[in-house]
Each structure stands twice: as C-alpha cells, then as structure tokens.
Design a protein around this motif. Structure first.
Motif, PDB file in Angstrom:
ATOM      1  N   GLN A 138       0.820  -1.208   0.000  1.00 43.12           N
ATOM      2  CA  GLN A 138       0.000   0.000   0.000  1.00 43.12           C
ATOM      3  C   GLN A 138       0.859   1.265   0.000  1.00 43.12           C
ATOM      4  O   GLN A 138       1.990   1.283   0.500  1.00 43.12           O
ATOM      5  CB  GLN A 138      -0.945   0.003   1.205  1.00 43.12           C
ATOM      6  CG  GLN A 138      -2.139  -0.919   1.043  1.00 43.12           C
ATOM      7  CD  GLN A 138      -3.145  -0.774   2.160  1.00 43.12           C
ATOM      8  OE1 GLN A 138      -2.867  -1.098   3.305  1.00 43.12           O
ATOM      9  NE2 GLN A 138      -4.334  -0.283   1.832  1.00 43.12           N
ATOM     10  N   THR A 139       0.266   2.314  -0.557  1.00 43.81           N
ATOM     11  CA  THR A 139       0.930   3.609  -0.670  1.00 43.81           C
ATOM     12  C   THR A 139      -0.039   4.702  -0.237  1.00 43.81           C
ATOM     13  O   THR A 139      -1.229   4.644  -0.546  1.00 43.81           O
ATOM     14  CB  THR A 139       1.378   3.855  -2.124  1.00 43.81           C
ATOM     15  OG1 THR A 139       2.281   2.817  -2.522  1.00 43.81           O
ATOM     16  CG2 THR A 139       2.074   5.193  -2.271  1.00 43.81           C
ATOM     17  N   LEU A 140       0.485   5.687   0.483  1.00 46.59           N
ATOM     18  CA  LEU A 140      -0.311   6.848   0.868  1.00 46.59           C
ATOM     19  C   LEU A 140      -0.245   7.883  -0.250  1.00 46.59           C
ATOM     20  O   LEU A 140       0.838   8.382  -0.582  1.00 46.59           O
ATOM     21  CB  LEU A 140       0.212   7.445   2.177  1.00 46.59           C
ATOM     22  CG  LEU A 140      -0.427   8.759   2.614  1.00 46.59           C
ATOM     23  CD1 LEU A 140      -1.917   8.577   2.910  1.00 46.59           C
ATOM     24  CD2 LEU A 140       0.291   9.348   3.809  1.00 46.59           C
ATOM     25  N   GLU A 141      -1.385   8.195  -0.842  1.00 41.55           N
ATOM     26  CA  GLU A 141      -1.459   9.180  -1.916  1.00 41.55           C
ATOM     27  C   GLU A 141      -1.958  10.513  -1.356  1.00 41.55           C
ATOM     28  O   GLU A 141      -2.966  10.555  -0.640  1.00 41.55           O
ATOM     29  CB  GLU A 141      -2.396   8.694  -3.020  1.00 41.55           C
ATOM     30  CG  GLU A 141      -1.906   7.432  -3.717  1.00 41.55           C
ATOM     31  CD  GLU A 141      -2.853   6.978  -4.816  1.00 41.55           C
ATOM     32  OE1 GLU A 141      -3.994   7.498  -4.862  1.00 41.55           O
ATOM     33  OE2 GLU A 141      -2.455   6.116  -5.623  1.00 41.55           O
ATOM     34  N   LEU A 142      -1.254  11.584  -1.674  1.00 45.10           N
ATOM     35  CA  LEU A 142      -1.603  12.923  -1.221  1.00 45.10           C
ATOM     36  C   LEU A 142      -1.777  13.819  -2.432  1.00 45.10           C
ATOM     37  O   LEU A 142      -0.850  13.976  -3.247  1.00 45.10           O
ATOM     38  CB  LEU A 142      -0.510  13.482  -0.300  1.00 45.10           C
ATOM     39  CG  LEU A 142      -0.264  12.652   0.972  1.00 45.10           C
ATOM     40  CD1 LEU A 142       1.199  12.372   1.147  1.00 45.10           C
ATOM     41  CD2 LEU A 142      -0.807  13.367   2.193  1.00 45.10           C
ATOM     42  N   ASP A 143      -2.959  14.392  -2.567  1.00 43.98           N
ATOM     43  CA  ASP A 143      -3.277  15.268  -3.688  1.00 43.98           C
ATOM     44  C   ASP A 143      -3.673  16.636  -3.144  1.00 43.98           C
ATOM     45  O   ASP A 143      -4.507  16.728  -2.227  1.00 43.98           O
ATOM     46  CB  ASP A 143      -4.431  14.694  -4.509  1.00 43.98           C
ATOM     47  CG  ASP A 143      -4.094  13.340  -5.101  1.00 43.98           C
ATOM     48  OD1 ASP A 143      -3.603  13.295  -6.232  1.00 43.98           O
ATOM     49  OD2 ASP A 143      -4.321  12.320  -4.415  1.00 43.98           O
ATOM     50  N   VAL A 144      -3.090  17.680  -3.712  1.00 42.14           N
ATOM     51  CA  VAL A 144      -3.418  19.057  -3.333  1.00 42.14           C
ATOM     52  C   VAL A 144      -4.307  19.648  -4.422  1.00 42.14           C
ATOM     53  O   VAL A 144      -3.957  19.626  -5.606  1.00 42.14           O
ATOM     54  CB  VAL A 144      -2.148  19.909  -3.148  1.00 42.14           C
ATOM     55  CG1 VAL A 144      -2.514  21.327  -2.719  1.00 42.14           C
ATOM     56  CG2 VAL A 144      -1.222  19.265  -2.118  1.00 42.14           C
ATOM     57  N   TYR A 145      -5.479  20.162  -4.012  1.00 37.45           N
ATOM     58  CA  TYR A 145      -6.455  20.721  -4.944  1.00 37.45           C
ATOM     59  C   TYR A 145      -6.685  22.198  -4.645  1.00 37.45           C
ATOM     60  O   TYR A 145      -6.533  22.657  -3.507  1.00 37.45           O
ATOM     61  CB  TYR A 145      -7.791  19.970  -4.844  1.00 37.45           C
ATOM     62  CG  TYR A 145      -7.793  18.627  -5.516  1.00 37.45           C
ATOM     63  CD1 TYR A 145      -8.220  18.478  -6.833  1.00 37.45           C
ATOM     64  CD2 TYR A 145      -7.384  17.488  -4.831  1.00 37.45           C
ATOM     65  CE1 TYR A 145      -8.237  17.243  -7.450  1.00 37.45           C
ATOM     66  CE2 TYR A 145      -7.393  16.247  -5.440  1.00 37.45           C
ATOM     67  CZ  TYR A 145      -7.823  16.128  -6.755  1.00 37.45           C
ATOM     68  OH  TYR A 145      -7.829  14.905  -7.358  1.00 37.45           O
ATOM     69  N   ASP A 146      -7.072  22.906  -5.679  1.00 38.70           N
ATOM     70  CA  ASP A 146      -7.511  24.301  -5.566  1.00 38.70           C
ATOM     71  C   ASP A 146      -9.035  24.315  -5.607  1.00 38.70           C
ATOM     72  O   ASP A 146      -9.637  23.955  -6.621  1.00 38.70           O
ATOM     73  CB  ASP A 146      -6.910  25.123  -6.711  1.00 38.70           C
ATOM     74  CG  ASP A 146      -7.304  26.601  -6.606  1.00 38.70           C
ATOM     75  OD1 ASP A 146      -7.861  26.994  -5.564  1.00 38.70           O
ATOM     76  OD2 ASP A 146      -7.069  27.341  -7.575  1.00 38.70           O
ATOM     77  N   TRP A 147      -9.647  24.660  -4.491  1.00 36.86           N
ATOM     78  CA  TRP A 147     -11.104  24.635  -4.380  1.00 36.86           C
ATOM     79  C   TRP A 147     -11.733  25.696  -5.276  1.00 36.86           C
ATOM     80  O   TRP A 147     -11.262  26.836  -5.354  1.00 36.86           O
ATOM     81  CB  TRP A 147     -11.511  24.871  -2.931  1.00 36.86           C
ATOM     82  CG  TRP A 147     -13.002  24.878  -2.712  1.00 36.86           C
ATOM     83  CD1 TRP A 147     -13.807  23.820  -2.565  1.00 36.86           C
ATOM     84  CD2 TRP A 147     -13.842  26.038  -2.625  1.00 36.86           C
ATOM     85  NE1 TRP A 147     -15.107  24.204  -2.378  1.00 36.86           N
ATOM     86  CE2 TRP A 147     -15.158  25.579  -2.416  1.00 36.86           C
ATOM     87  CE3 TRP A 147     -13.609  27.416  -2.705  1.00 36.86           C
ATOM     88  CZ2 TRP A 147     -16.238  26.444  -2.279  1.00 36.86           C
ATOM     89  CZ3 TRP A 147     -14.675  28.278  -2.575  1.00 36.86           C
ATOM     90  CH2 TRP A 147     -15.978  27.797  -2.362  1.00 36.86           C
ATOM     91  N   GLU A 148     -12.768  25.313  -5.979  1.00 26.56           N
ATOM     92  CA  GLU A 148     -13.503  26.236  -6.842  1.00 26.56           C
ATOM     93  C   GLU A 148     -14.965  26.242  -6.426  1.00 26.56           C
ATOM     94  O   GLU A 148     -15.560  25.188  -6.191  1.00 26.56           O
ATOM     95  CB  GLU A 148     -13.391  25.805  -8.317  1.00 26.56           C
ATOM     96  CG  GLU A 148     -11.983  25.823  -8.877  1.00 26.56           C
ATOM     97  CD  GLU A 148     -11.429  27.227  -9.039  1.00 26.56           C
ATOM     98  OE1 GLU A 148     -12.233  28.190  -9.011  1.00 26.56           O
ATOM     99  OE2 GLU A 148     -10.209  27.367  -9.182  1.00 26.56           O
ATOM    100  N   LYS A 149     -15.507  27.423  -6.329  1.00 24.56           N
ATOM    101  CA  LYS A 149     -16.911  27.552  -5.941  1.00 24.56           C
ATOM    102  C   LYS A 149     -17.823  27.021  -7.031  1.00 24.56           C
ATOM    103  O   LYS A 149     -18.859  26.415  -6.757  1.00 24.56           O
ATOM    104  CB  LYS A 149     -17.231  29.019  -5.642  1.00 24.56           C
ATOM    105  CG  LYS A 149     -18.604  29.229  -5.031  1.00 24.56           C
ATOM    106  CD  LYS A 149     -18.802  30.679  -4.612  1.00 24.56           C
ATOM    107  CE  LYS A 149     -20.158  30.875  -3.940  1.00 24.56           C
ATOM    108  NZ  LYS A 149     -20.366  32.276  -3.507  1.00 24.56           N
ATOM    109  N   VAL A 150     -17.449  27.238  -8.265  1.00 23.57           N
ATOM    110  CA  VAL A 150     -18.220  26.763  -9.411  1.00 23.57           C
ATOM    111  C   VAL A 150     -17.267  25.973 -10.309  1.00 23.57           C
ATOM    112  O   VAL A 150     -16.178  26.436 -10.632  1.00 23.57           O
ATOM    113  CB  VAL A 150     -18.853  27.926 -10.202  1.00 23.57           C
ATOM    114  CG1 VAL A 150     -19.632  27.385 -11.401  1.00 23.57           C
ATOM    115  CG2 VAL A 150     -19.756  28.761  -9.303  1.00 23.57           C
ATOM    116  N   GLY A 151     -17.693  24.789 -10.731  1.00 17.27           N
ATOM    117  CA  GLY A 151     -16.876  23.996 -11.632  1.00 17.27           C
ATOM    118  C   GLY A 151     -16.000  22.999 -10.888  1.00 17.27           C
ATOM    119  O   GLY A 151     -16.074  22.827  -9.668  1.00 17.27           O
ATOM    120  N   LYS A 152     -15.151  22.338 -11.660  1.00 22.19           N
ATOM    121  CA  LYS A 152     -14.304  21.282 -11.141  1.00 22.19           C
ATOM    122  C   LYS A 152     -13.108  21.846 -10.398  1.00 22.19           C
ATOM    123  O   LYS A 152     -12.506  22.838 -10.815  1.00 22.19           O
ATOM    124  CB  LYS A 152     -13.821  20.402 -12.310  1.00 22.19           C
ATOM    125  CG  LYS A 152     -13.012  19.192 -11.889  1.00 22.19           C
ATOM    126  CD  LYS A 152     -12.603  18.386 -13.118  1.00 22.19           C
ATOM    127  CE  LYS A 152     -11.771  17.179 -12.717  1.00 22.19           C
ATOM    128  NZ  LYS A 152     -11.354  16.387 -13.901  1.00 22.19           N
TER     129      LYS A 152
END
Length: 539
Positions: free
Chosen positions: A325-339
């Motif tokens: 197993q591997t720990l996956e870390l993803d950083v996202y930019d939150w958007e109010k509208v859209g993906k």
C-alpha cells in the motif's frame, strides 16, 4: 424263484415310487393352509440408515439418507476430466515421491527405486452423495461419500545388492466417508485459504499386490494384517475426525486483507504553491487515500487565498498490507463553481516507514507519478507531512489452524490500556417482517458515530457481508453498540421508514475474547434474527 423275485421287486419299486408321488401330491394340495398371509410390505422411509445399508448396500447415500444430495453432476464432471486428472495426479505423486525416495535409498542402501508404470486406470471414483453444512463461521463444510473400484497399474522397480524386484499394485477398491472443510473463506480466488480433510469413519481399502509376478496377498494371514490391520488403522489414526490433513492454498492474512495497523498522518503545511487562477490566490486543500482502499478519501479544511497554508490536521487510516500500500496525497484548488483543479500530488510507500517511529516528510508536488514525465520538472510547491505507522500487536489470524476448530483464540493477559480498532461485520438477517414493506438495512450507533449498510429490496432474509470500523482511544469495556434493522420505504408510496428490530451488544466480551460471532434475536421483532461479528484490535 430268483427270477420271479426280481420281477416282483422291480414291480414293487415302480409301484411304490408312483404311489409316493401321487400321495405326496394330494397331501401337498389338500393339507396346505387355506389362509395365505400377504407379505409384510413397508415403505423405505420407515427403515433406518443401518437397515437400508444392510438391505441395499449399493444404493447411493442420497436414497438412504435424506440429508445427502445427489452428486450426478460431479460424477459426470469427474468422468469427463478423468483422463486429464489421471495424468495430473500421477505427475504430482511422482514429484512428491522423488525427494522422499532419494532420501531413503542411501539410508537403506538401495541402488534405485523407479516407477515403471503409474496410472490410475480408466475408472474414475464415484461420489455416492454430498452433504453441506451451514455454519456461522467463514467456512464451508462438505461430507462426501467416495467409492472407487479402479483398475490402476502402479509398478515400482527396486534394485538392491545387484538384484531387481518388481512390485505391482492392482485392483484397488476404496470407500472413504470424508469431510472436507474450506476455511477461512476469503474474497480472493479461489475464495478459500485452507483445505482440511478428515475421515468420518475407518476407510475400507482393498487391493492386490504382486511381487515379481506372484500374488503376495495369497499368503495366509498377510491380507488381513496389511489391509485390515495396518493400513486401515494407521490411516484412521492419522485422519479420523477431529484430526485433519491440512492443505494450505494461500496465506489467509494476505487473502483476507484484514487490518494490520493504523497510519497516523498529520498534514502540517504546504509552501510555495503555484496558483491556478489568473486572478487572486489559490484556495488549497489536501486529499489523503491509501491505495487498495475502497473507503472515500479524507480531506483537510480549505485555506482561502493562501499559497503557503498551514493545516496541522491529523488523520487515521487503516492499513491492510504495508508491503504494497501507498499513501497518496493530492493538493487541490477549491472552486466555488466547476471542477476543482489539481495543484500537484505525491505518494509515500508504507514499506519505507519504520513502525512506531514518526517520520517528517517534505514532498515535492508533481504532475503525476511517472518518473520519466518531463512535466514533473516544473516546480509546483511542497507539502510537509508527518506519518507514523503503528502496527497492531497481534495478528488477525493464527498462522496455523489448530485441531480443535471450536477454540477461539483469547487475547493475552493484560490487554493494553491504549486505543485500538473495533471491527463490526454485519453478515445476514433472517425472518424479518415489516408492516408495509421489507427493504432492510442495518444502522450501527457507537459513541455517537453512525454507520449504515446498503439496503436490500424486498427481502426477509437479506445478506450484507459488510464491514465497518470504529477508532477507539481506549478499550470499549464499558461501552455498548446499538444495532438497528430498518426498512427503507419505496421511492413511490405514502409509507415511512419502519423499524424491524434492534439489539444492544455489550462490548466487554468483545474486548476480553477479542472476537465474537453470534446470531441475535431482535428486540421488537416476532422472529427476526441478526448475525453479526465483532472484533477488537488493540493498537
């Protein structure tokens, strides 16, 4: 006088013979009883198994015993596959026998032992009936009645002291009342980890044995000594129930992929993130997930307008296979509208972590996990996390199945006062009954945390086989878990949700015994029962 005497003698013999036949005939006809009783005819169902076995020895078990089912399909399958099974089994016998023979030839000063002929013949074994037991454990128990009157040809040549002898086994007859247990059942093919084989009664074995062409079994007393006393008794002593022959198919701990530890992850901060929007700053958050885990990803809070956010948020993830197993870390930019846009990612292999030792890791955010992708050379910022892998102190499954299958392994004395994991498996329910609808699902309530199974449409005997996990800071010795069985109303209708019954389970026994698997009678239900399994895994 001699002449007339002979004539009268012959005449007397003929007359007496004819008179005897006539008198005997009339006596037989007129002196027999006038009342003839009808024979005593009884249906087969009135006879017990022992009487049927004595009267009709060749009738299959499924006729004499209603608990056994017909196995015609199995006999057809074995009959079609027998030419191939014959070759495969013979090859397996030779592979097993070769190292044993090589080890003992030098010990007994034998030059060589070779199989000159090895075939099981053209007649496959016949299965007289099959009986399947249903238990509350993760196992499948079958009882098979096997009869084999085969025509094998097993010829072994032995050379010793310059002489050669040939031993041939022929005309094999075997009757085995066997019990086969597949345990434990696992979600990986072939869906069971071990095969346990036992004999429910002493076997019947009969065969012919020739030494240099002469029938050895014709020697007085040898037949009974070899086949009845030695073989039957020795095989019964080794494999008569509850003793078993165990065949390991796979490692059950890896097949079942039960929890083996907890991964503590503290997401500390990110630095020098590259914004995705043309205007303003990013609104970053982090998603965490272990590979091969079907649970949804865990998320940090969103930090608005910040390219160097600090979270200091802690998460706990259940580890099932630290080697893969591997720990996956993803950083996202939150958007109010859209993906939401991905700002970067990276991963940590659990096998690189030292158990029980915190590790501070600074990860360079990448476009993807392909090391040869040139896009990963672009700077996307860094993510700083602290990870600690804490394995459980006891294995989920014993490494070897004990002979007494009913013994439940106890937790060691001095159960640790630290936290752990409560694993709840909802198996099935029976005889549920709703007033207006029966679309059951189960709701678990423990320490204010609530979890639910999927709902099953129109079923009084639903089967879920769903597992739930609750993290505990301390052993739940004084706690109880409430298990409710509810019915979800149809999408179209006026009826509301219904309560089909509930049960409250004291967890002190679970902590003490480490595992319980019971079928509970539901409160507020006429006949409803719920099978549920609980396990306590101390950290």
């Amino acid at each position: 006088m001699g002449f007339f005497g002979a004539i009268f003698g012959i005449f007397g013999f003929v007359f007496g013979f004819i008179a005897g036949i006539v008198i005997g005939y009339f006596l037989f006809i007129y002196l027999q009883q006038n009342i003839v009783k009808d024979p005593d005819v009884r249906p087969l169902v009135e006879y017990d198994s022992a009487s049927l076995e004595r009267m009709l020895p060749e009738i299959p078990l499924w006729v004499k015993n209603p608990d056994y089912d017909r196995a015609d399909w199995l006999n057809k399958f074995i009959g079609t596959m027998w030419p191939y099974l014959d070759k495969a089994i013979c090859k397996m016998i030779m592979d097993i026998a070769k190292p044993v023979i090589a080890e003992n030839t030098t010990k007994f000063k034998i030059e060589s032992v070779e199989f000159e002929k090895l075939t099981l013949g053209s007649l496959p074994p016949n299965f007289q009936g099959i009986k399947v037991y249903a238990t509350q454990e993760k196992e499948l128990i079958m009882e098979l009645s096997i009869k084999w009157a085969g025509n094998p040809n097993i010829t072994v040549g032995i050379k010793a002291y310059g002489l050669k002898a040939t031993i041939q086994a022929i005309d094999l007859q075997v009757f085995l009342p066997t019990r086969i247990t597949l345990r434990p059942l696992v979600p990986s093919f072939p869906c069971f980890a071990n095969i346990l084989v036992s004999l429910m009664d002493k076997p019947h074995v009969d065969f012919g044995l020739k030494l240099c062409g002469a029938d050895v079994m014709s020697i007085p007393g040898l037949y009974g000594f070899v086949q009845q006393d030695t073989i039957k008794c020795q095989v019964a002593n080794m494999y008569l129930w509850p003793k078993t022959l165990e065949v390991v198919v796979m490692d059950p701990s890896k097949a079942m992929k039960k929890p083996v530890g907890i991964l503590h992850v503290v997401v500390l901060r990110a630095q020098k993130l590259q914004k995705k929007d043309l205007l303003g700053k990013a609104d970053p958050y982090v998603k965490l997930k272990l590979t091969d885990d079907k649970l949804p990803s865990k998320k940090t809070t969103i930090k608005k307008n910040n390219l160097n956010p600090e979270w200091n948020e802690e998460f706990k993830l259940v580890v099932k296979d630290p080697e893969s197993q591997t720990l996956e870390l993803d950083v996202y930019d939150w958007e109010k509208v859209g993906k939401h846009e991905k700002m970067g990612l990276n991963a940590i292999r659990l096998k690189d972590l030292t158990p029980d030792e915190p590790k501070l890791v600074t990860l360079d955010l990448l476009k993807n996990l392909n090391p040869n992708d040139v896009q990963n050379e672009k700077s996307r910022g860094q993510l700083v996390v602290e990870v600690t892998y804490k394995p459980f102190k006891e294995d989920e499954l014993p490494t070897k199945v004990t002979e007494n299958v009913n013994v439940v392994e106890k937790a060691p004395e001095g159960t640790p006062s630290g936290g752990g994991l409560l694993v709840v498996t909802v198996h099935e329910a029976q005889d549920l009954e709703g007033k207006h609808h029966t679309n059951p699902y189960v709701r678990l309530i423990f320490r204010g945390e609530e979890k639910k199974t999927k709902h099953i449409k129109k079923s009084r005997d639903p089967r879920w086989e769903e597992e739930f996990q609750f993290f505990c800071e301390d052993p739940p010795i004084n706690d109880k878990i409430r298990v409710e069985v509810l019915s979800r109303p149809p999408s179209i209708g006026i009826h509301s949700k219904e309560n089909l019954g509930y049960v409250i389970i004291n967890l002190a026994d679970v902590v003490t015994n480490k595992r319980i698997n019971e079928k509970y009678h539901l409160i507020d239900s006429r006949n409803g029962r719920l099978q549920i399994e609980l396990q306590w895994k101390p950290s």
